[in-house]
Design an enzyme around this catalytic site. Structure first.
Site, PDB file in Angstrom:
ATOM      1  CE  LYS A 127      -3.897   1.866   2.708  1.00 50.65           C
ATOM      2  NZ  LYS A 127      -4.684   1.682   3.950  1.00 50.65           N
ATOM      3  CB  SER A 130      -7.997   3.427   2.752  1.00 51.00           C
ATOM      4  OG  SER A 130      -7.135   2.927   3.751  1.00 51.00           O
ATOM      5  CB  SER A 144      -8.003   0.750   5.768  1.00 54.31           C
ATOM      6  OG  SER A 144      -8.732   1.926   5.576  1.00 54.31           O
TER       7      SER A 144
HETATM    8  N1  GLN Z   1     -13.145   3.785   6.638  1.00 58.87           N
HETATM    9  C1  GLN Z   1     -12.273   4.207   7.684  1.00 58.87           C
HETATM   10  C2  GLN Z   1     -11.982   5.681   7.548  1.00 58.87           C
HETATM   11  O1  GLN Z   1     -12.328   6.226   6.534  1.00 58.87           O
HETATM   12  C3  GLN Z   1     -11.069   3.352   7.711  1.00 58.87           C
HETATM   13  C4  GLN Z   1      -9.800   3.994   7.331  1.00 58.87           C
HETATM   14  C5  GLN Z   1      -8.578   3.156   7.600  1.00 58.87           C
HETATM   15  O2  GLN Z   1      -8.632   2.131   8.283  1.00 58.87           O
HETATM   16  N2  GLN Z   1      -7.459   3.656   7.117  1.00 58.87           N
HETATM   17  O3  GLN Z   1     -11.443   6.293   8.422  1.00 58.87           O
END
Ligand code: GLN
Length: 492
Positions: free
Chosen positions: A82, A157, A181
């Protein structure tokens, strides 16, 4: 020998066996993955950077190490990372225009560990800008498409990593999980996604989002592979004081051969002896009602039945503070984001055209490069941290967070794992929810609590609704990922 185009489909375990038997080389394996990226990534858009030459060099080195007699589960195994994880001398954008041309000057600790293990870095994957999102639509470089339906999101994400694993562009991928994410895109793309306990894997070299919940983890084709990657990246780090040293904090509560024991027992015949009387699965009623799609629930309930058949005891439990998890998360997360993103001002880090000279206009111009979601979170966080609001929002949220953590820890004293759906629904259409931030935040309803509590959790594929994958989440005891792997392996 297997056709080289198909080598990319292998799991870590399978590829390792073939490498050991000299049936294949790491160079062949790496070439197969690179060819697959070329073949499908125009449609999927999982990768932001591909390091073809470097990958082939690393693969060659891995082959040489193996030829000298060195062995290792990840030696010569190609993977994607990532793009919010620092990879030395490789562009690391965090999915943001503000870092479009940023070359990381050092490796994250977890990358260093994988390098030592001999894993081969193929490139970097797409994500919501700085990890803010659940669909990868917030990437400044355009969304990743779901391999099961190109019109749908891959989740986020870590959407690029999940889609890449699902389409066999790599043997495994790394992601980060702050509030879901890794688990969300794993669920939407039909792969395994592991979020380790907070404090089990170093965050050094991750671009900080919410420092109190950020964790790196693995996206893989099997649970067994997730365990292999976890074992390679876990452990203390003098560069990250929040990571526990394995020898001090991680007593071996589960015998190391536990996972293989479960595997042997798969089929249910012997399973009963060692574990079934003791294996207790908690089903929290708050995760099985309002807000969760009924077809998704049906799939999850079927999977729970499988555990029951194997002799596990299904224990109905209640986690009444669950309903506060998303609101608490969306107060704490923006607060930490507003502070963590302060460094991207075009002076120390980030975009600057060098034209503006006075400070106010430097900020106005350079920080305007952030996308709408990052700006929204900076504003929200700055607001809840400001004098007069701090006690009412931030402090209150921290208090409720403690309640959530205590409640989950207590439940886990009585059960070995808690099962919930990973997502309330299957992958939605690209664009369908993007102008409704609240709806997007509610994608996290099953995910935020484990993050706030710092507990390990894994999403495993467990069925389909309308040909789209459904993931099941297993939440385990703090610092006991081994138990999670063992339980997850029982039904995968
Ligand atoms: N959906 C969550 C957010 O938007 C998760 C983000 C993450 O784990 N990086 O904050």
């Amino acid at each position: 020998m297997q056709k080289s185009q198909e080598l990319n489909k292998l799991t870590i375990k399978q590829a390792g066996e073939k490498l050991n038997k000299k049936e294949i080389s790491s160079v062949e394996l790496t070439k197969a993955c690179l060819a697959r990226i070329k073949e499908v990534d125009d449609k999927i858009h999982a990768c932001l950077t591909v390091c073809e030459e470097q990958a082939l060099q690393e693969a060659k080195k891995a082959d040489e190490r193996r030829a000298k007699g060195e062995r290792g589960e990840l030696l010569g195994i190609p993977y994607l990372v990532k793009d919010n994880i620092m990879t030395k001398n490789i562009r690391t954008t965090a999915g943001s225009k503000i870092l479009e041309n940023y070359i990381a000057p050092y490796n994250a600790t977890i990358i260093k560990k994988l390098k030592q293990a001999g894993a081969v870095l193929l490139g970097k994957t797409n994500l919501d800008e700085f990890g803010h999102g659940a669909s990868t639509e917030n990437s400044a470089f355009g969304p990743t498409h779901n391999p099961h339906d190109l019109e749908r999101v891959a989740g986020g994400s870590s959407g690029g990593s999940a889609a890449a694993v699902a389409t066999d562009m790599c043997i495994f991928a790394l992601g980060t999980d702050t509030g879901g994410s890794i688990r969300c895109p794993a669920s939407f793309c039909g792969v395994v996604g592991l979020k380790p306990s907070y404090g089990r894997c170093s965050r050094f070299g991750l671009m900080s989002m919410t420092s109190s919940t950020d964790v790196p983890g693995a996206l893989t084709k099997t649970v067994e592979d997730a365990e292999i990657v976890f074992n390679a990246i876990k452990g203390g780090d003098e560069k990250d004081a929040t990571v526990a040293r394995e020898d001090i904090r991680c007593p071996k509560t589960v015998p190391p051969q536990f996972s293989s024991l479960c595997e042997e027992n798969w089929g249910g015949t012997v399973f009963g002896h060692r574990m079934s009387q003791n294996l207790r699965i908690g089903i929290p009623k708050e995760y099985f009602g309002e807000g969760i799609d009924k077809d998704v629930l049906e799939v999850i309930n079927k999977a729970i039945k499988k555990f029951e058949k194997l002799g596990a005891e299904i224990v109905p439990i209640s986690l009444p503070h669950t309903k506060y998890a998303v609101p608490v998360y969306y107060i704490i997360t923006p607060s930490e984001i507003s502070s963590n993103l302060a460094r991207f001002d075009g002076i120390r880090f980030g975009f600057s055209d060098g034209q503006v000279k006075d400070l106010k206009n430097i900020y106005l111009k350079n920080r305007n490069v952030f996308g709408p979601e990052a700006k929204r979170r900076i504003m929200l966080g700055t607001y809840v941290l400001s004098a007069g609001y701090y006690d009412a929002y931030y402090l209150q949220a921290q208090k409720v967070r403690t309640k959530i953590k205590q409640e989950m820890d207590k439940a886990l004293e009585k059960v070995d794992a808690i099962i919930t759906p990973t997502q309330p629904d299957v992958a939605f259409k690209i664009g369908e929810q993007s102008d409704d931030p609240l709806k997007m935040y509610l994608e996290d309803i099953c995910l935020s609590a484990a993050s706030l509590a710092g507990l390990p959790a894994i999403s495993i594929p467990c069925g389909f609704v309308n040909n789209l994958p459904v993931g099941m989440q297993l939440i385990g005891k703090r610092f006991n990922e081994e138990m999670l792997f063992a339980v997850a392996q029982l039904i995968t």
